[in-house]
Design a protein around this motif. Structure first.
Motif, PDB file in Angstrom:
ATOM      1  N   LEU A  20       0.826  -1.203   0.000  1.00 22.48           N
ATOM      2  CA  LEU A  20       0.000   0.000   0.000  1.00 22.48           C
ATOM      3  C   LEU A  20       0.863   1.257   0.000  1.00 22.48           C
ATOM      4  O   LEU A  20       0.570   2.223  -0.725  1.00 22.48           O
ATOM      5  N   ILE A  21       1.946   1.236   0.778  1.00 22.70           N
ATOM      6  CA  ILE A  21       2.831   2.400   0.796  1.00 22.70           C
ATOM      7  C   ILE A  21       3.410   2.630  -0.596  1.00 22.70           C
ATOM      8  O   ILE A  21       3.480   3.770  -1.076  1.00 22.70           O
ATOM      9  N   ALA A  22       3.774   1.530  -1.272  1.00 26.31           N
ATOM     10  CA  ALA A  22       4.314   1.669  -2.631  1.00 26.31           C
ATOM     11  C   ALA A  22       3.281   2.310  -3.555  1.00 26.31           C
ATOM     12  O   ALA A  22       3.597   3.236  -4.318  1.00 26.31           O
ATOM     13  N   VAL A  23       2.032   1.832  -3.472  1.00 28.93           N
ATOM     14  CA  VAL A  23       0.987   2.379  -4.347  1.00 28.93           C
ATOM     15  C   VAL A  23       0.760   3.861  -4.033  1.00 28.93           C
ATOM     16  O   VAL A  23       0.656   4.701  -4.942  1.00 28.93           O
ATOM     17  N   ILE A  24       0.711   4.187  -2.733  1.00 30.32           N
ATOM     18  CA  ILE A  24       0.498   5.593  -2.354  1.00 30.32           C
ATOM     19  C   ILE A  24       1.642   6.457  -2.866  1.00 30.32           C
ATOM     20  O   ILE A  24       1.428   7.543  -3.421  1.00 30.32           O
ATOM     21  N   ALA A  25       2.881   5.942  -2.715  1.00 34.08           N
ATOM     22  CA  ALA A  25       4.038   6.720  -3.166  1.00 34.08           C
ATOM     23  C   ALA A  25       3.957   6.979  -4.667  1.00 34.08           C
ATOM     24  O   ALA A  25       4.179   8.106  -5.135  1.00 34.08           O
ATOM     25  N   ILE A  26       3.605   5.946  -5.426  1.00 30.72           N
ATOM     26  CA  ILE A  26       3.510   6.120  -6.882  1.00 30.72           C
ATOM     27  C   ILE A  26       2.426   7.145  -7.219  1.00 30.72           C
ATOM     28  O   ILE A  26       2.600   7.996  -8.090  1.00 30.72           O
ATOM     29  N   ALA A  27       1.309   7.074  -6.490  1.00 32.62           N
ATOM     30  CA  ALA A  27       0.216   8.008  -6.762  1.00 32.62           C
ATOM     31  C   ALA A  27       0.641   9.437  -6.456  1.00 32.62           C
ATOM     32  O   ALA A  27       0.413  10.353  -7.255  1.00 32.62           O
ATOM     33  N   VAL A  28       1.298   9.619  -5.296  1.00 33.07           N
ATOM     34  CA  VAL A  28       1.665  10.976  -4.880  1.00 33.07           C
ATOM     35  C   VAL A  28       2.734  11.561  -5.798  1.00 33.07           C
ATOM     36  O   VAL A  28       2.651  12.714  -6.219  1.00 33.07           O
ATOM     37  N   PHE A  29       3.740  10.733  -6.126  1.00 32.92           N
ATOM     38  CA  PHE A  29       4.866  11.263  -6.890  1.00 32.92           C
ATOM     39  C   PHE A  29       4.741  11.011  -8.394  1.00 32.92           C
ATOM     40  O   PHE A  29       5.731  11.107  -9.121  1.00 32.92           O
ATOM     41  N   ALA A  30       3.523  10.699  -8.848  1.00 36.48           N
ATOM     42  CA  ALA A  30       3.333  10.393 -10.272  1.00 36.48           C
ATOM     43  C   ALA A  30       3.959  11.443 -11.198  1.00 36.48           C
ATOM     44  O   ALA A  30       4.669  11.083 -12.145  1.00 36.48           O
ATOM     45  N   PRO A  31       3.731  12.738 -10.950  1.00 42.44           N
ATOM     46  CA  PRO A  31       4.289  13.726 -11.880  1.00 42.44           C
ATOM     47  C   PRO A  31       5.814  13.764 -11.862  1.00 42.44           C
ATOM     48  O   PRO A  31       6.442  14.171 -12.847  1.00 42.44           O
ATOM     49  N   LEU A  32       6.433  13.363 -10.730  1.00 41.89           N
ATOM     50  CA  LEU A  32       7.893  13.384 -10.649  1.00 41.89           C
ATOM     51  C   LEU A  32       8.492  12.155 -11.320  1.00 41.89           C
ATOM     52  O   LEU A  32       9.539  12.228 -11.957  1.00 41.89           O
ATOM     53  N   ILE A  33       7.811  11.006 -11.169  1.00 39.89           N
ATOM     54  CA  ILE A  33       8.365   9.764 -11.736  1.00 39.89           C
ATOM     55  C   ILE A  33       8.169   9.736 -13.247  1.00 39.89           C
ATOM     56  O   ILE A  33       9.037   9.309 -13.994  1.00 39.89           O
ATOM     57  N   PHE A  34       6.994  10.179 -13.677  1.00 44.12           N
ATOM     58  CA  PHE A  34       6.699  10.072 -15.106  1.00 44.12           C
ATOM     59  C   PHE A  34       6.606  11.457 -15.729  1.00 44.12           C
ATOM     60  O   PHE A  34       5.779  12.276 -15.334  1.00 44.12           O
ATOM     61  N   ALA A  35       7.480  11.686 -16.690  1.00 46.81           N
ATOM     62  CA  ALA A  35       7.486  12.982 -17.356  1.00 46.81           C
ATOM     63  C   ALA A  35       6.282  13.094 -18.286  1.00 46.81           C
ATOM     64  O   ALA A  35       5.802  14.197 -18.575  1.00 46.81           O
TER      65      ALA A  35
END
Lengths: 280, 325
Positions: A20-35
C-alpha cells in the motif's frame, strides 16, 4: 502483547502495508516519476511493453504512456476509495448509533431503511445513480458511498447495543451525563475497532466498485482510472493484451494490500478471534 | 408460523419494497439533469420537437408531481416499465427477451461457486495450518481482490484466443443452426467461461466463510463428545461439523445473490452474453434511462424473489429457524 506487536508480527499484514505504501508513493509522486502526461500521445500506438526503456509498459491505442496512466490511475482509485468510505461512515455510523442506542421506533425505522438499501442489488444501484447524475468523480464517490453504508449501520447498531448494556454506561447515567454525551463520549469510542477493520475492507471494495463503473464507461471523463484503461482496451484484447493486463494487476495489488491490512487489523484488535481461527 | 403465512407476509413485504423502488426510480428520472421529456426520450428522440411534445402529454409531464408519480407507479404495477425509444420496443418486452439468459448464467455461476466454495473451504479447514491450507487461502485472497471483468477478459485471452478451447463470446454459435442436444451442448460450451469467471469471486467468498465456520464449530462441545466416543475424524467432519457450519454460509450466499446479479452486468458485457446485464450496458451508452431503470427494478425483484425462496428452504431444512423467529 500490544496491538502493534501483534500487527507487526503478522506477515500478511506487513506485506499489505508495504504494497500500500508503494501504491500511495507512486500516486503521490506520479508527476515526478513520469514525465509523460497520461493523456498525451508520446509514441506510436500499440507499442508492446519492455520494448523501450522510457516506455516500460508500452503505449495504448492512442500512443499514450501506459505506465504513466497507471500511476495517475492510482490517484483516482485511492481518492475515490478513501472518500467514498468516509462518506459511507458518515451515513452509517450515526444511523446505526442512533438505532442501537435509542431502540424502539427509531431503531425500527432506521433498520427498515437500511434493509431496503440492502435488498437493492448494490452494483446496479451504483450504475443507475452514476448514469443519471452524469459520471464525475463526486457523483461516483457519492454513488459508491450510498451503496456501501448499510453494513456499517448494522455493525455500529449491534456494537452500540452490546456496549450500552455495560456497567460504565449505567455509571455514566447515574453521574448525570446526558444521553447524547454518553453516546458520543462513552459508547461510540468503544465501538471503534470493528469500525476501523470494516472501513479498511470497505476502501478495497470501493476501489473495485469504482474500477467496475469506469470499465463500463461510467468513469469521470477527466480522470485517468484503471477501470477506464481496461474498458478502453477491451475490444483490442486480441492484439494488445498488455493494455488490459497491467491495470488489472494494479487493481489486484491495491485491493489485496488493503484486504491484508484489514485482516491484520482484525486479528490484532481481536486476538482471541484469531486464535480460534487457528492462525495464531 | 406456517410456511404459507410466511410466504404471504414475505410477498407483502416484497411488494412494498418494489413499490419503494418504483418511487425511487421516478424520483431519479426527475432528478436527472435536463427536461424529463428529453430524458425519457433518450438520445434517440432528443432532436424531435414533436415527439417530445407528445411524450410530455402522454406521461402527463405538464401535470402536478403527485399525478405523475401515481401514473408512473401504477404503470409499473401493471408491468409497464415504459418504452425504449432507442430499441423501439416496450422495456418489459426487451427484458423478458433477455431474462432467460441471465437466469441461466447467474444460476449456474451460483451453483458452481457455492459447491466449489464449500468443498474447498472444508478441505482447507481440515488441513488448517498446513501448506495446502495456506495455498488455498492465498488463492481465495487473490480471487477476492480480482475484478470480475478483468478475470473474464483474461479467461477470454487464455482459453479462447490463445488456446482456442472455448468460445469467448455470445450465447451460441450464430448461423450454425444446431437443434436439440447439439444446441444444448453448444450453449453449454459458451456458458463455461462466463459462469466460471462470474463464480470465481463468490467462490472465494464462500470458501473463506466455510473455512472460518468449520473451524469455529470444530471447538464445540458436541465435537469433543464425538471424538470421545471414538468416531473417526472423517465422520465428525462430515456429519457433525459440516452440517452445523454450512448454515451461516448458505445464509450469506442468499444475501449475496444481489451481488451476483450486479456482477452479471460486467460478465455479460465482456462475453456479449445476451442477458439483462448486457441490455443495461447497451442502454448506458444510449442514455436509455427507461431501460436502465427497468433492468434495475427487475434485478431487484429477482433478488427479493431469490431471498424468499432461500428463506423458505432454510425453514424447511432447519426447523430451529422457524421456532426462533
Amino acid at each position: 502483547m500490544s496491538f502493534w506487536t501483534r500487527f507487526r508480527t503478522n506477515i500478511g499484514a506487513m506485506v499489505g502495508v508495504v504494497l500500500l505504501i508503494a501504491v500511495i508513493a507512486i500516486a503521490v509522486f506520479a508527476p515526478l516519476i513520469f514525465a509523460n502526461d497520461p493523456w498525451q500521445m508520446v509514441q506510436r500506438p500499440f507499442l508492446p511493453p519492455f520494448s523501450r526503456e522510457d516506455l516500460l509498459l508500452g503505449t495504448d491505442t492512442l500512443g499514450r504512456d501506459v505506465a504513466a496512466q497507471l500511476a495517475y490511475g492510482a490517484r483516482v482509485s485511492l481518492l475515490v476509495g478513501l472518500v467514498s468510505t468516509l462518506v459511507a461512515l458518515l451515513i452509517g455510523v450515526p444511523l446505526g448509533a442512533l438505532a442501537g442506542f435509542y431502540g424502539g421506533l427509531v431503531d425500527e425505522g432506521a433498520m427498515r431503511f437500511t434493509e431496503f438499501f440492502q435488498t437493492i442489488p448494490n452494483f446496479a444501484l451504483a450504475i443507475v445513480l452514476v448514469a443519471i447524475f452524469e459520471p464525475t468523480l463526486s457523483s461516483i464517490t457519492l454513488a459508491i458511498a450510498i451503496v456501501s453504508w448499510p453494513p456499517v449501520a448494522r455493525l455500529v447498531r449491534a456494537e452500540v447495543m452490546s456496549v450500552r448494556k455495560r456497567e460504565f454506561v449505567d455509571a455514566a447515567m447515574l453521574a448525570g451525563l446526558t444521553k447524547r454525551r454518553i453516546l458520543v463520549r462513552q459508547v461510540l469510542p468503544n465501538t471503534l475497532s470493528p469500525i476501523i477493520v470494516m472501513a479498511s475492507l470497505m476502501v478495497a471494495t470501493a476501489i473495485l466498485l469504482e474500477s467496475s463503473l469506469s470499465f463500463l464507461g461510467l468513469g469521470d471523463p477527466n480522470a485517468m482510472s484503471w477501470g477506464y484503461m481496461i474498458g478502453a482496451a477491451r475490444t483490442v484484447i486480441r492484439s494488445a493484451w498488455w493494455l488490459s493486463f497491467f491495470p488489472g494487476v494494479a487493481i489486484i495489488i491495491t485491493v489485496l494490500a488493503l484486504n491484508l491490512i484489514g485482516e491484520g487489523l482484525n486479528d490484532a484488535l481481536n486476538p482471541h478471534l484469531s486464535r480460534r481461527k487457528g492462525r495464531a | 408460523m406456517s410456511v404459507l403465512a410466511i410466504i404471504v407476509s414475505r410477498l407483502a413485504k416484497a411488494a412494498l419494497t418494489l413499490l419503494a423502488i418504483a418511487v425511487l426510480n421516478f424520483c431519479l428520472l426527475h432528478a436527472a439533469p435536463g427536461d424529463p421529456a428529453v430524458v425519457l426520450a433518450g438520445e434517440a428522440g432528443a432532436a424531435d420537437e414533436q415527439m417530445i411534445a407528445q411524450l410530455r402529454e402522454r406521461f402527463g409531464l405538464d401535470q402536478p408531481f403527485g399525478v405523475q408519480l401515481w401514473k408512473y407507479v401504477s404503470g409499473v404495477a401493471m408491468l409497464d416499465l415504459g418504452y425504449s425509444f432507442r430499441q423501439g420496443a416496450p422495456v418489459i418486452d426487451l427484458i423478458a427477451d433477455r431474462l432467460p439468459a441471465t437466469l441461466l448464467l447467474t444460476g449456474v455461476a451460483f451453483v458452481i461457486s457455492l459447491v466449489c466454495g464449500i468443498a474447498l473451504g472444508v478441505a482447507a479447514a481440515a488441513r488448517v495450518g498446513k501448506p495446502q491450507d495456506s495455498l488455498l487461502t492465498t488463492f481465495a485472497l487473490l480471487f477476492y481482490a480480482t475484478p470480475l471483468y478483468w478475470a473474464a477478459l483474461m479467461a477470454v485471452l487464455v482459453f479462447s484466443v490463445w488456446l482456442g478451447w472455448l468460445p469467448g463470446f455470445g450465447y451460441e454459435t450464430v448461423g450454425a443452426g444446431y437443434t436439440g442436444w447439439a444446441r444444448v451442448i453448444d450453449i453449454a460450451k459458451h456458458l463455461v467461461l462466463p459462469a466460471l469467471t462470474l463464480g470465481l469471486f463468490f467462490m472465494a467468498v464462500y470458501m473463506r466463510m466455510t473455512r472460518a465456520s468449520m473451524l469455529e464449530v470444530s471447538n464445540a462441545d458436541f465435537v469433543k463428545t464425538g471424538r470421545a466416543k471414538g468416531l473417526s475424524d472423517k465422520v465428525i467432519r462430515r456429519r457433525h461439523i459440516l452440517r452445523n457450519a454450512i448454515l451461516p454460509v448458505v445464509t450469506l450466499a442468499g444475501l449475496q445473490a444481489g451481488q451476483l446479479i450486479g456482477g452479471a452486468v460486467l460478465t455479460e458485457t465482456v462475453f456479449a452474453w445476451p442477458g439483462i446485464g448486457r441490455l443495461m450496458f447497451e442502454s448506458l451508452a444510449a442514455r436509455d434511462y427507461n431501460t436502465i431503470l427497468g433492468v434495475f427494478l427487475v434485478s431487484a425483484a429477482m433478488v427479493i424473489l431469490f431471498n424468499i425462496v432461500t428463506d423458505i428452504v432454510y425453514r424447511l431444512v432447519d426447523p430451529r429457524i422457524g421456532a426462533r423467529a
